[in-house]
Scaffold this active site. Sequence first.
Site, PDB file in Angstrom:
ATOM      1  N   HIS A  90       6.225   5.081  -4.025  1.00  0.00           N
ATOM      2  CA  HIS A  90       6.702   4.689  -2.698  1.00  0.00           C
ATOM      3  C   HIS A  90       7.343   3.311  -2.752  1.00  0.00           C
ATOM      4  O   HIS A  90       8.285   3.019  -2.034  1.00  0.00           O
ATOM      5  CB  HIS A  90       5.546   4.625  -1.695  1.00  0.00           C
ATOM      6  CG  HIS A  90       4.806   5.908  -1.543  1.00  0.00           C
ATOM      7  ND1 HIS A  90       5.422   7.070  -1.140  1.00  0.00           N
ATOM      8  CD2 HIS A  90       3.508   6.219  -1.726  1.00  0.00           C
ATOM      9  CE1 HIS A  90       4.515   8.038  -1.093  1.00  0.00           C
ATOM     10  NE2 HIS A  90       3.351   7.555  -1.447  1.00  0.00           N
ATOM     11  N   HIS A  98       5.094  -6.170  -1.912  1.00  0.00           N
ATOM     12  CA  HIS A  98       5.868  -5.021  -2.396  1.00  0.00           C
ATOM     13  C   HIS A  98       7.287  -5.079  -1.834  1.00  0.00           C
ATOM     14  O   HIS A  98       7.584  -5.924  -0.991  1.00  0.00           O
ATOM     15  CB  HIS A  98       5.147  -3.718  -2.011  1.00  0.00           C
ATOM     16  CG  HIS A  98       4.987  -3.568  -0.542  1.00  0.00           C
ATOM     17  ND1 HIS A  98       3.831  -3.893   0.119  1.00  0.00           N
ATOM     18  CD2 HIS A  98       5.849  -3.151   0.413  1.00  0.00           C
ATOM     19  CE1 HIS A  98       3.979  -3.674   1.412  1.00  0.00           C
ATOM     20  NE2 HIS A  98       5.209  -3.229   1.621  1.00  0.00           N
ATOM     21  N   HIS A 125      11.012  -3.215  -0.418  1.00  0.00           N
ATOM     22  CA  HIS A 125      11.722  -2.106   0.220  1.00  0.00           C
ATOM     23  C   HIS A 125      13.220  -2.300  -0.011  1.00  0.00           C
ATOM     24  O   HIS A 125      13.726  -3.413   0.069  1.00  0.00           O
ATOM     25  CB  HIS A 125      11.470  -2.089   1.727  1.00  0.00           C
ATOM     26  CG  HIS A 125      10.052  -1.789   2.089  1.00  0.00           C
ATOM     27  ND1 HIS A 125       9.584  -0.514   2.283  1.00  0.00           N
ATOM     28  CD2 HIS A 125       8.998  -2.609   2.273  1.00  0.00           C
ATOM     29  CE1 HIS A 125       8.298  -0.560   2.594  1.00  0.00           C
ATOM     30  NE2 HIS A 125       7.913  -1.825   2.582  1.00  0.00           N
ATOM     31  N   HIS A 180       7.611  -7.538   1.400  1.00  0.00           N
ATOM     32  CA  HIS A 180       6.476  -7.611   2.335  1.00  0.00           C
ATOM     33  C   HIS A 180       5.263  -8.226   1.654  1.00  0.00           C
ATOM     34  O   HIS A 180       4.752  -7.666   0.679  1.00  0.00           O
ATOM     35  CB  HIS A 180       6.113  -6.207   2.840  1.00  0.00           C
ATOM     36  CG  HIS A 180       7.105  -5.656   3.803  1.00  0.00           C
ATOM     37  ND1 HIS A 180       7.170  -4.335   4.138  1.00  0.00           N
ATOM     38  CD2 HIS A 180       8.072  -6.276   4.527  1.00  0.00           C
ATOM     39  CE1 HIS A 180       8.144  -4.159   5.022  1.00  0.00           C
ATOM     40  NE2 HIS A 180       8.715  -5.317   5.269  1.00  0.00           N
ATOM     41  N   THR A 182       4.385   0.155   7.970  1.00  0.00           N
ATOM     42  CA  THR A 182       5.602   0.981   7.992  1.00  0.00           C
ATOM     43  C   THR A 182       5.446   2.235   7.138  1.00  0.00           C
ATOM     44  O   THR A 182       6.403   2.948   6.898  1.00  0.00           O
ATOM     45  CB  THR A 182       6.825   0.180   7.503  1.00  0.00           C
ATOM     46  OG1 THR A 182       6.619  -0.190   6.136  1.00  0.00           O
ATOM     47  CG2 THR A 182       7.054  -1.064   8.344  1.00  0.00           C
ATOM     48  N   THR A 183       4.225   2.474   6.652  1.00  0.00           N
ATOM     49  CA  THR A 183       3.924   3.696   5.889  1.00  0.00           C
ATOM     50  C   THR A 183       2.669   4.318   6.509  1.00  0.00           C
ATOM     51  O   THR A 183       1.922   3.622   7.206  1.00  0.00           O
ATOM     52  CB  THR A 183       3.648   3.362   4.407  1.00  0.00           C
ATOM     53  OG1 THR A 183       2.598   2.394   4.342  1.00  0.00           O
ATOM     54  CG2 THR A 183       4.887   2.807   3.715  1.00  0.00           C
TER      55      THR A 183
HETATM   56 ZN   LIG Z   1       6.211  -2.684   3.285  1.00  0.00          ZN
END
Ligand SMILES: [Zn+2]
Length: 245
Positions: A85, A110, A112, A129, A196-197
């Site tokens: 992810h 992490h 994005h 993030h 957001t996940t």
């Molecule tokens: Zn994130």
Amino acid sequence: MKIKFKVSILSLCLMASSLAYADPHWTYEGKTSPEHWGELDKKWETCHTGSNQSPINIDHTIKGKLDNLAIDFHVTNETIVNNGHTIQVTTSDGDDVTIDNVKYSLKQFHFHSPSENHINGQAFPVEIHFVHANDDNQLAVVAVMVKEGKANPVIDEILKDIPAQIDKEEKIEQPFNFSKLFPTDKHYYRYSGSLTTPPCTEGVTWFVMKEPVEMSKQQITQFQEALKHSNNRPLQALNGRLIVE
Ligand SMILES: [Zn+2]
């Protein structure tokens, strides 16, 4: 015989319950993409029913009297994983961010690509993030936008450490200077949002740094290649929330 029968029923029940509690597969594309997250698991309903979801387009802000973000960098990076992810670095001895006089420690950060939040309608090639938690397990995410520009030496360190294999966690041998992932200007936008996940949990305080940091075009491409696909959840409705700057 009777005992054996009971045992097998029990093991079946255990199997069924462990299956029921295993998180279902989710993705950014196809049948398990963001518009389906809320249907994939009862625990993920908030992804559909929530009204304070992230990411958002940051626009029509109100002026508050926000202090610059107070970050105390003393981070040791522990491990790095490409979990399918995102690419995530888990930290120990987390840095502290002080928010409303409460200390939050960094748990992981992490990446994005493209960015999830937008600023005045603008997306960025990458968003980092930094996920923090306080002692009551309340979450605060500090988001740093990345624009194309000069190569960032810390990003090279991260890129070379990304394991080729999905879900393989590797130790980071050389701790890197984490402050280089932050802009010098510590002004930010603040709003109340969510993960957001899945499970899209709300009550997350978001701090989106106004000033982006830079990565070279080649570094951005290398990140996108490691991620193998876009990993940005679509923009969510603001639903009357206020964004303070
Ligand atoms: Zn994130």
